[in-house]
Structure formats: structure tokens, C-alpha cells
Design a protein around this motif. Structure first.
Motif, mmCIF file in Angstrom:
data_model
loop_
_atom_site.group_PDB
_atom_site.id
_atom_site.type_symbol
_atom_site.label_atom_id
_atom_site.label_comp_id
_atom_site.label_asym_id
_atom_site.label_seq_id
_atom_site.Cartn_x
_atom_site.Cartn_y
_atom_site.Cartn_z
ATOM 1 N N PHE A 172 0.847 -1.194 0.000
ATOM 2 C CA PHE A 172 0.000 0.000 0.000
ATOM 3 C C PHE A 172 0.883 1.245 0.000
ATOM 4 O O PHE A 172 1.857 1.321 0.756
ATOM 5 N N LEU A 173 0.530 2.205 -0.817
ATOM 6 C CA LEU A 173 1.183 3.514 -0.792
ATOM 7 C C LEU A 173 0.107 4.569 -0.581
ATOM 8 O O LEU A 173 -0.797 4.726 -1.413
ATOM 9 N N ASN A 174 0.195 5.275 0.544
ATOM 10 C CA ASN A 174 -0.783 6.296 0.931
ATOM 11 C C ASN A 174 -0.230 7.691 0.683
ATOM 12 O O ASN A 174 0.974 7.864 0.460
ATOM 13 N N ASP A 175 -1.100 8.682 0.755
ATOM 14 C CA ASP A 175 -0.587 10.048 0.767
ATOM 15 C C ASP A 175 0.025 10.319 2.134
ATOM 16 O O ASP A 175 0.290 9.396 2.897
ATOM 17 N N ASN A 176 0.245 11.552 2.497
ATOM 18 C CA ASN A 176 0.983 11.877 3.717
ATOM 19 C C ASN A 176 0.131 11.895 4.979
ATOM 20 O O ASN A 176 0.641 12.061 6.073
ATOM 21 N N SER A 177 -1.162 11.656 4.845
ATOM 22 C CA SER A 177 -2.053 11.900 5.982
ATOM 23 C C SER A 177 -2.412 10.658 6.774
ATOM 24 O O SER A 177 -2.445 9.545 6.259
ATOM 25 N N ILE A 178 -2.674 10.913 8.052
ATOM 26 C CA ILE A 178 -3.234 9.904 8.959
ATOM 27 C C ILE A 178 -4.399 10.552 9.696
ATOM 28 O O ILE A 178 -4.341 11.716 10.091
ATOM 29 N N ASN A 179 -5.462 9.791 9.860
ATOM 30 C CA ASN A 179 -6.577 10.248 10.685
ATOM 31 C C ASN A 179 -6.196 9.994 12.136
ATOM 32 O O ASN A 179 -6.027 8.841 12.546
ATOM 33 N N LYS A 180 -6.028 11.050 12.909
ATOM 34 C CA LYS A 180 -5.520 10.881 14.274
ATOM 35 C C LYS A 180 -6.487 10.132 15.177
ATOM 36 O O LYS A 180 -6.079 9.546 16.179
ATOM 37 N N GLY A 181 -7.762 10.107 14.820
ATOM 38 C CA GLY A 181 -8.720 9.369 15.641
ATOM 39 C C GLY A 181 -8.658 7.875 15.434
ATOM 40 O O GLY A 181 -8.913 7.102 16.352
ATOM 41 N N SER A 182 -8.285 7.447 14.207
ATOM 42 C CA SER A 182 -8.271 6.022 13.896
ATOM 43 C C SER A 182 -6.862 5.463 13.712
ATOM 44 O O SER A 182 -6.686 4.254 13.641
ATOM 45 N N ALA A 183 -5.871 6.343 13.599
ATOM 46 C CA ALA A 183 -4.464 5.953 13.396
ATOM 47 C C ALA A 183 -4.242 5.279 12.047
ATOM 48 O O ALA A 183 -3.290 4.530 11.868
ATOM 49 N N ASN A 184 -5.129 5.550 11.084
ATOM 50 C CA ASN A 184 -4.996 4.982 9.753
ATOM 51 C C ASN A 184 -5.150 6.066 8.702
ATOM 52 O O ASN A 184 -5.738 7.124 8.956
ATOM 53 N N ASN A 185 -4.649 5.787 7.503
ATOM 54 C CA ASN A 185 -4.942 6.660 6.375
ATOM 55 C C ASN A 185 -6.346 6.333 5.901
ATOM 56 O O ASN A 185 -6.664 5.171 5.641
ATOM 57 N N THR A 186 -7.205 7.336 5.810
ATOM 58 C CA THR A 186 -8.603 7.106 5.447
ATOM 59 C C THR A 186 -8.941 7.641 4.063
ATOM 60 O O THR A 186 -10.110 7.701 3.698
ATOM 61 N N LYS A 187 -7.914 8.022 3.303
ATOM 62 C CA LYS A 187 -8.149 8.538 1.955
ATOM 63 C C LYS A 187 -8.412 7.375 0.983
ATOM 64 O O LYS A 187 -7.926 6.260 1.169
ATOM 65 N N GLU A 188 -9.132 7.681 -0.083
ATOM 66 C CA GLU A 188 -9.424 6.671 -1.097
ATOM 67 C C GLU A 188 -8.421 6.704 -2.242
ATOM 68 O O GLU A 188 -8.530 5.918 -3.180
ATOM 69 N N ASN A 189 -7.435 7.604 -2.162
ATOM 70 C CA ASN A 189 -6.495 7.732 -3.276
ATOM 71 C C ASN A 189 -5.269 6.833 -3.127
ATOM 72 O O ASN A 189 -4.310 6.964 -3.882
ATOM 73 N N LYS A 190 -5.282 5.934 -2.175
ATOM 74 C CA LYS A 190 -4.117 5.061 -1.967
ATOM 75 C C LYS A 190 -3.940 4.110 -3.137
ATOM 76 O O LYS A 190 -4.903 3.732 -3.814
ATOM 77 N N LEU A 191 -2.709 3.721 -3.376
ATOM 78 C CA LEU A 191 -2.387 2.712 -4.373
ATOM 79 C C LEU A 191 -2.160 1.400 -3.646
ATOM 80 O O LEU A 191 -1.546 1.372 -2.579
ATOM 81 N N GLU A 192 -2.643 0.310 -4.199
ATOM 82 C CA GLU A 192 -2.535 -0.949 -3.478
ATOM 83 C C GLU A 192 -2.422 -2.161 -4.396
ATOM 84 O O GLU A 192 -3.005 -2.206 -5.482
ATOM 85 N N LEU A 193 -1.647 -3.105 -3.934
ATOM 86 C CA LEU A 193 -1.587 -4.436 -4.525
ATOM 87 C C LEU A 193 -2.062 -5.381 -3.433
ATOM 88 O O LEU A 193 -1.361 -5.601 -2.444
#
Length: 300
Positions: free
Chosen positions: A270-291
Motif C-alpha cells: 500500500f502507498l498512501n498520501d501523507n495523511s493519517i486520521n488521528k482518531g483512527s491511526a490509519n490513512n482514510t483517503k481513497e487515493n491510496k495505491l494498493e496491490l
């Protein structure tokens, strides 16, 4: 997250923490502009991590922190023959989730739940864990011991990759305070599927003092397939406002596909953008790249 039926079974830890805490705030909760939940991954150390309806219990648990810590440490030693360190206590709707890390090998991150009764008292005698949560975490740590040399190959590659490309991993403090993903590094975590390590887990509970060499010797005749071991690689773009870079992602995937001497397993990337949702400790964006499943990189 991986979307296999098998993964659904073996990642009870992740599902459990979502059930206890959830990864999103309630739809009726108003978020002020100044309370933007998204922060840069480099600046995120677990601050702001929360669980739904847990604010009051968070205060109660914190007021009894010494009791929560000592009770949790005793619980893990008595039940799982493992010394742990408490990194974070987070209130949930029924009590508090206590995030811990094993002090010695096998190394892993996991959590337990300490109840709080209707009289605002913590109940150490009622500490519990999600079914299979800790067992899978210990197996993950045993896997890391068994395949220590092969994992060094992955570690060396990822450490070099982040030096050569504008990507980063999670901060160690964020992992300590929010993760329950077994053996976890800033760049990846390991999940165990199937029953291939059940015997080693039982051996650990019966004799946790075995050396790394003894565990490696016991595992020499281990019969397992790549689907039994799931290695999830998570990287983030280094610069704020930068979308996940397709060329960087493709390079990492190509490198991993060609690499030899990796530990056996199914590798998701997984490659995410630079952000993390501080409430969930995860990247919550839909623009991630994934295999991801069913196209993981499989190593025998």
C-alpha cells in the motif's frame, strides 16, 4: 485491509479493535474546522487516538492508571507467559482498551480490555481479549523469530527504499500507542492465517524460555503455504499534499517481485498520501495505491 475470507478470520484483532473503538466518529458528531482529524504521518505519535463513547471511561481509567497497568501486566504474564509493557490506555464504551508490547522476543503489539462498572470502578478481575487476538499476535512474533534472516532482507530493502524515494513509514511512538497488529515495524506488519503455527504457539505457552535457535530448529519441518503468512507493507508519501506516486509504487512492487530470500508469505503493498486520521491511526483517503488480494506477491 486484506479482503480474503481467511484474513477475515485471522485478523480478529483488527476487527475487534474496530468493534471496540471503531475507525470513524459517529455521523452525528460535529467536527470543528480547527479539529481537522487529518495530520501528517511524520507528526503523528498517537495523540488524538480515540474510541467511540469512550471519553468518560478514558478519564476513569487514567485516574486508576497504576491499577490498570499492573493488572494488565499480570494478566499477560499469567495467561500468555509473556512480559509486556503498557504503552497506551484508551477509553471505550464499556471500559478501556490497553495497548501493550512484549518486552522480549517474540516481539508483538496487541491489546486487552479492562472493564469499568456502572460505579465508575475499573475491574481488573474482568480483563479480557478478543478471541484469537493475542494468540495470533504471539504467532506473528514467533514467525519473525523463525525467519529473522529473511526478514532482514526485507528490512534492508525498505530502509534503503525510503532513503532513495520521497516516502516514509509510521512513527514508532504511533505504533506503540495504537497498533495491535502483532509483529509490527514502521513499514510493515505480519499476520498469521491457517493453523501452521498452532503447534509452535502451544510450545511457547508450555515453555516460553526457549531460545531463538531452538524455535528455528523446531520450525525446520514446518509445512506451510504462502497464504498462511500475510505481510502487509504500508508506506506514505513524504510531502504533504502529494498524491501517492504511481511510479514509486510500481518500482516497489517490481523490486519485491524480483527479490529472492524473502520469508515465505503473501505480500500486500500500500502507498498512501501523507495523511493519517488521528482518531483512527490509519490513512482514510481513497487515493491510496494498493496491490492486494487476490494479486499479492507470493513467496514460497
Amino acid at each position: 485491509m486484506l479482503h480474503t475470507k481467511k484474513t477475515g478470520m485471522i485478523t480478529a484483532s483488527l476487527i475487534g479493535i474496530m468493534l471496540l473503538g471503531g475507525c470513524m466518529k459517529g455521523a452525528t458528531e460535529t467536527v470543528k474546522k480547527e479539529d481537522n482529524p487529518l495530520v501528517s504521518v511524520q507528526g503523528y505519535t498517537g495523540e488524538g487516538y480515540d474510541l467511540p463513547n469512550g471519553k468518560e471511561n478514558d478519564k476513569i481509567a487514567e485516574a486508576s492508571r497504576e491499577k490498570v497497568v499492573s493488572s494488565t501486566e499480570k494478566f499477560f504474564l499469567d495467561t500468555y507467559k509473556t512480559n509486556v509493557k503498557v504503552h497506551n490506555i484508551v477509553g471505550n464504551k464499556d471500559g478501556a482498551s490497553v495497548f501493550v508490547e512484549s518486552i522480549d522476543e517474540p516481539r508483538f503489539h496487541t491489546f486487552a480490555v479492562i472493564p469499568i462498572d456502572n460505579k465508575d470502578k475499573v475491574r481488573p478481575e474482568g480483563i479480557w481479549t478478543e478471541e484469537g487476538q493475542v494468540e495470533l499476535s504471539i504467532k506473528s512474533g514467533l514467525y519473525a523469530m523463525i525467519y529473522e534472516e529473511q526478514l532482514k532482507t526485507l528490512d534492508t530493502y525498505l530502509e534503503g527504499f525510503v532513503k532513495e524515494h520521497p516516502v516514509v513509514g509510521k512513527q514508532e511512538e504511533a505504533i506503540q500507542k495504537t497498533s495491535s497488529t502483532g509483529f509490527t515495524t514502521p513499514y510493515y506488519y505480519i499476520s498469521i492465517a491457517g493453523k501452521s503455527l498452532d503447534g509452535l504457539y502451544e510450545a511457547y505457552i508450555n515453555n516460553p524460555q526457549k531460545t531463538k535457535k531452538e524455535w528455528q530448529a523446531e520450525a525446520k519441518n514446518l509445512q506451510a503455504s504462502p497464504e498462511d503468512f500475510l505481510i502487509t507493507i504500508q508506506l506514505y508519501m513524504k510531502e504533504k499534499g502529494t498524491k501517492p506516486d504511481q511510479k514509486i509504487f510500481d518500482q516497489m512492487v517490481a523490486d519485491l517481485e524480483k527479490m529472492e530470500d524473502l520469508s515465505p508469505g503473501s505480500y500486500s503493498v500500500f502507498l498512501n498520501d501523507n495523511s493519517i486520521n488521528k482518531g483512527s491511526a490509519n490513512n482514510t483517503k481513497e487515493n491510496k495505491l494498493e496491490l492486494n488480494y487476490p494479486n499479492e506477491i507470493k513467496k514460497p
